[in-house]
Enzyme design. Structure first.
Site, mmCIF file in Angstrom:
data_model
loop_
_atom_site.group_PDB
_atom_site.id
_atom_site.type_symbol
_atom_site.label_atom_id
_atom_site.label_comp_id
_atom_site.label_asym_id
_atom_site.label_seq_id
_atom_site.Cartn_x
_atom_site.Cartn_y
_atom_site.Cartn_z
ATOM 1 N N ASN A 22 2.396 -4.804 -3.297
ATOM 2 C CA ASN A 22 0.983 -5.171 -3.177
ATOM 3 C C ASN A 22 0.175 -3.909 -2.881
ATOM 4 O O ASN A 22 0.632 -3.033 -2.132
ATOM 5 C CB ASN A 22 0.889 -6.156 -1.996
ATOM 6 C CG ASN A 22 -0.467 -6.821 -1.827
ATOM 7 O OD1 ASN A 22 -1.004 -7.375 -2.778
ATOM 8 N ND2 ASN A 22 -1.000 -6.787 -0.608
ATOM 9 N N HIS A 48 -9.988 -6.135 -3.021
ATOM 10 C CA HIS A 48 -11.118 -5.999 -2.094
ATOM 11 C C HIS A 48 -12.205 -5.274 -2.877
ATOM 12 O O HIS A 48 -12.214 -4.043 -2.972
ATOM 13 C CB HIS A 48 -10.706 -5.206 -0.849
ATOM 14 C CG HIS A 48 -9.690 -5.940 -0.024
ATOM 15 N ND1 HIS A 48 -10.003 -7.106 0.640
ATOM 16 C CD2 HIS A 48 -8.381 -5.701 0.225
ATOM 17 C CE1 HIS A 48 -8.917 -7.546 1.276
ATOM 18 N NE2 HIS A 48 -7.925 -6.722 1.037
ATOM 19 N N ASP A 72 -11.967 -10.376 -2.005
ATOM 20 C CA ASP A 72 -13.301 -10.530 -1.425
ATOM 21 C C ASP A 72 -14.236 -9.581 -2.184
ATOM 22 O O ASP A 72 -13.782 -8.650 -2.849
ATOM 23 C CB ASP A 72 -13.350 -10.332 0.101
ATOM 24 C CG ASP A 72 -12.660 -9.077 0.615
ATOM 25 O OD1 ASP A 72 -12.559 -8.089 -0.143
ATOM 26 O OD2 ASP A 72 -12.238 -9.078 1.783
ATOM 27 N N GLU A 79 -5.880 -10.715 -2.245
ATOM 28 C CA GLU A 79 -6.764 -10.573 -1.074
ATOM 29 C C GLU A 79 -8.228 -10.476 -1.503
ATOM 30 O O GLU A 79 -8.994 -9.650 -0.992
ATOM 31 C CB GLU A 79 -6.376 -9.323 -0.255
ATOM 32 C CG GLU A 79 -4.924 -9.293 0.158
ATOM 33 C CD GLU A 79 -4.536 -8.093 1.019
ATOM 34 O OE1 GLU A 79 -5.431 -7.405 1.559
ATOM 35 O OE2 GLU A 79 -3.327 -7.851 1.163
ATOM 36 N N GLU A 99 0.811 -1.225 0.000
ATOM 37 C CA GLU A 99 0.000 0.000 0.000
ATOM 38 C C GLU A 99 0.842 1.272 0.000
ATOM 39 O O GLU A 99 0.634 2.184 0.803
ATOM 40 C CB GLU A 99 -0.992 -0.021 1.182
ATOM 41 C CG GLU A 99 -1.911 -1.232 1.125
ATOM 42 C CD GLU A 99 -2.975 -1.268 2.221
ATOM 43 O OE1 GLU A 99 -2.930 -0.429 3.136
ATOM 44 O OE2 GLU A 99 -3.853 -2.141 2.146
HETATM 45 C C1 XIL Z 1 -6.611 -6.792 7.555
HETATM 46 C C2 XIL Z 1 -6.956 -8.009 8.376
HETATM 47 O O1 XIL Z 1 -7.813 -8.812 7.622
HETATM 48 C C3 XIL Z 1 -7.621 -7.622 9.671
HETATM 49 O O2 XIL Z 1 -7.787 -8.744 10.504
HETATM 50 C C4 XIL Z 1 -6.771 -6.576 10.385
HETATM 51 O O3 XIL Z 1 -7.459 -6.134 11.533
HETATM 52 C C5 XIL Z 1 -6.475 -5.415 9.479
HETATM 53 O O4 XIL Z 1 -5.859 -5.888 8.301
HETATM 54 N N1 XIL Z 1 -5.043 -4.870 3.114
HETATM 55 C C6 XIL Z 1 -4.059 -5.688 3.605
HETATM 56 C C7 XIL Z 1 -4.360 -6.630 4.694
HETATM 57 O O5 XIL Z 1 -2.946 -5.718 3.062
HETATM 58 O O6 XIL Z 1 -3.268 -6.863 5.537
HETATM 59 C C8 XIL Z 1 -5.537 -6.176 5.502
HETATM 60 O O7 XIL Z 1 -5.859 -7.190 6.442
HETATM 61 C C9 XIL Z 1 -6.705 -5.854 4.609
HETATM 62 C C10 XIL Z 1 -6.357 -4.752 3.664
#
Ligand code: XIL
Length: 480
Positions: free
Chosen positions: A209, A245, A275, A273, A168
């Site tokens: 990432n 996401h 979802d 990641e 990020e």
């Molecule tokens: C999130 C986790 O899922 C949570 O449990 C935690 O509280 C916060 O982080 N981007 C990322 C991940 O790179 O590490 C994040 O994960 C979600 C967003």
């Protein structure tokens, strides 16, 4: 969501497969192809058959839950630490390294023949305040960052296949985020982080990432410029992670071409990641669209040669980070709150080229109909009747009939031994007494010779029973 709705959502899973198979021509072609070979019945096997990995984030706290671990080990070939490899956990105070959670993940992965995806080394978030507010000058912070990366990557050298080295780093407008690293070290910190990680484990693949970079947009353009320049400088970067996401109905149209442009630079790309969140409560139509969109993202990855895997962010809706971070949204995962596979699971499996073997979910084994009157000799059609899901007060059944003759319109009949039909799909399903009659929907009445029609229905009974005799346009079919 009420427990009844949850069950219904899980039960609706069956519809995903059927709708896909009936609605699209390509689905027919793909189905024919798959009929030639046995279907892979797990995400990991189906993905492997495509040369991809299927991953999930693992929540360390759930490794003691057998329902969770059985899905995690059966369905996924790659595991990412959801939290336990983050800086705040792994080096909560300077020089104090805590590898216990990460080591548990590595053990779990090794027991289950899974790859470990390391997440994450340098990130502004979940960063302990001794780093973010430590008041370090550039030289000091560079030493802190170097120590952290070196310790962590060398601890896991040989065990971790991929690392998200930098997470990020970008703002939405494509400029670099003013993290403590950027502010203190300037953009050089990114190249340095990759070099240090590479020195600690030359075999690990090293990724950058981010989120909201799935489309071609200002942010992904910024990233594209950065990785192009890193490659020109000879920085050891191997891959780009697209968090993905996503929001229901907002899968970007440029996703595939965006992945492709990064692959064209010589990098691997990974959906890291995934979802797809839905405003709560999610209804069945939304879960169905979500299923199509999980399939779409999977297909995007499969369409790009350098896209090596898809990782989902959590197994069930119950474990997901989404409701905590996006109030009022949820249902973003492949499994529901009760760890029942959702339509999204079946759609993703199918997108990877796999399919349900019809038996895993308590499906009917096709028992012997011993006590029935001998009827006319079955000819011209062969039917399968699969109970794909069953619970206390309900079941979901998929019926498929392969016909020797071409059909223009069809009626399939059988007697339902228990309960009543509450809904149907891909057919008009009605019931009179125990007799169930399913007639084709407007779009699936024509079936070529040798073709297969399919439909499904839900009932209000979880009773078990032998496979009923099935007729097609009045003629009895052989049942498998
Ligand atoms: C999130 C986790 O899922 C949570 O449990 C935690 O509280 C916060 O982080 N981007 C990322 C991940 O790179 O590490 C994040 O994960 C979600 C967003």
């Amino acid at each position: 969501m009420s427990s009844l709705m949850r069950r219904t959502a899980a039960a609706f899973a069956a519809g995903a497969l059927l709708t896909g198979a009936v609605l699209t021509g390509t689905a027919h072609a793909e189905q024919a192809e798959r009929d030639a070979a046995p279907l892979q019945s797990t995400l990991r096997d189906a993905a492997a058959a495509q040369g991809r990995f299927a991953g999930t984030a693992i929540n360390d706290g759930l490794l003691s839950n057998p329902t969770y671990t059985s899905i995690a080990s059966r369905e996924f070939s790659s595991v990412t630490a959801e939290n336990v490899m983050k800086w705040e956990t792994i080096q909560p105070s300077r020089g104090n390294f805590n590898f216990s959670g990460g080591d548990r993940l590595v053990d779990f992965a090794q027991q289950n023949n899974q790859q470990v995806y390391g997440h994450t080394l340098v990130w502004h978030s979940q960063l302990p305040s001794w780093v973010s507010n430590g008041g370090f000058n550039a030289e000091q912070l560079n030493a802190v960052m170097t120590e952290h990366i070196t310790e962590v990557v060398s601890h896991y050298a040989g065990d971790v296949a991929y690392w998200d080295v930098v997470n990020e780093a970008f703002n939405e407008d494509g400029t670099l985020r003013q993290s403590v690293f950027q502010q203190t070290l300037g953009q050089q910190y990114i190249a340095d982080a990759f070099r240090v990680a590479d020195a600690a484990d030359p075999d690990a693949k090293l990724c950058i990432n981010d989120y909201n970079i799935e489309a071609i947009n200002a942010k992904s353009d910024g990233l594209y410029q950065l990785v192009s320049s890193l490659l020109q400088q000879g920085v050891p970067i191997d891959c780009v992670g697209f968090q993905s996401h996503l929001i229901l109905d907002q899968i970007p149209g440029s996703f595939q071409s965006n992945l492709q442009r990064f692959v064209d630079l010589g990098l691997e790309v990974i959906i890291t990641e995934l979802d797809i969140r839905i405003p709560m409560p999610a209804d069945q139509a939304e879960l169905q669209r979500q299923a199509e969109q999980f399939a779409e993202v999977t297909e995007v990855c499969l369409a790009v040669d350098g896209c090596v895997g898809v990782t989902v962010w959590g197994i069930s809706d119950r474990d997901s980070w989404v409701p905590d971070v996006f109030p009022g949204e949820g249902a973003a995962c492949l499994y529901d709150d009760n760890y029942q596979a959702k339509p999204a699971y079946y759609a993703m499996l199918e997108a990877f080229g796999g399919g349900d073997d019809g038996g895993d979910d308590g499906g009917d084994d096709g028992g012997d109909d011993g006590g029935e009157e001998p009827g006319p000799e079955p000819e011209g059609c062969a039917a399968t009747y699969s109970v794909v899901n069953r619970w206390n007060q309900g079941s979901v059944v998929e019926v498929s009939v392969t016909t020797e003759q071409a059909l223009s319109g069809w009626t399939v009949e059988f007697s339902l031994p228990a309960g009543s039909v509450t809904s149907g799909w891909n057919a008009q399903v009605s019931q009179s007494g125990t007799q169930v009659t399913a007639t084709n929907a407007p779009y699936n009445g024509s079936v070529p010779a040798g073709g297969t029609l399919s439909f499904g229905f839900q009932t209000d009974s979880g009773a078990t029973y032998d496979t009923p005799q099935i007729t097609l346009n009045g003629a009895p079919c052989a049942t498998a």
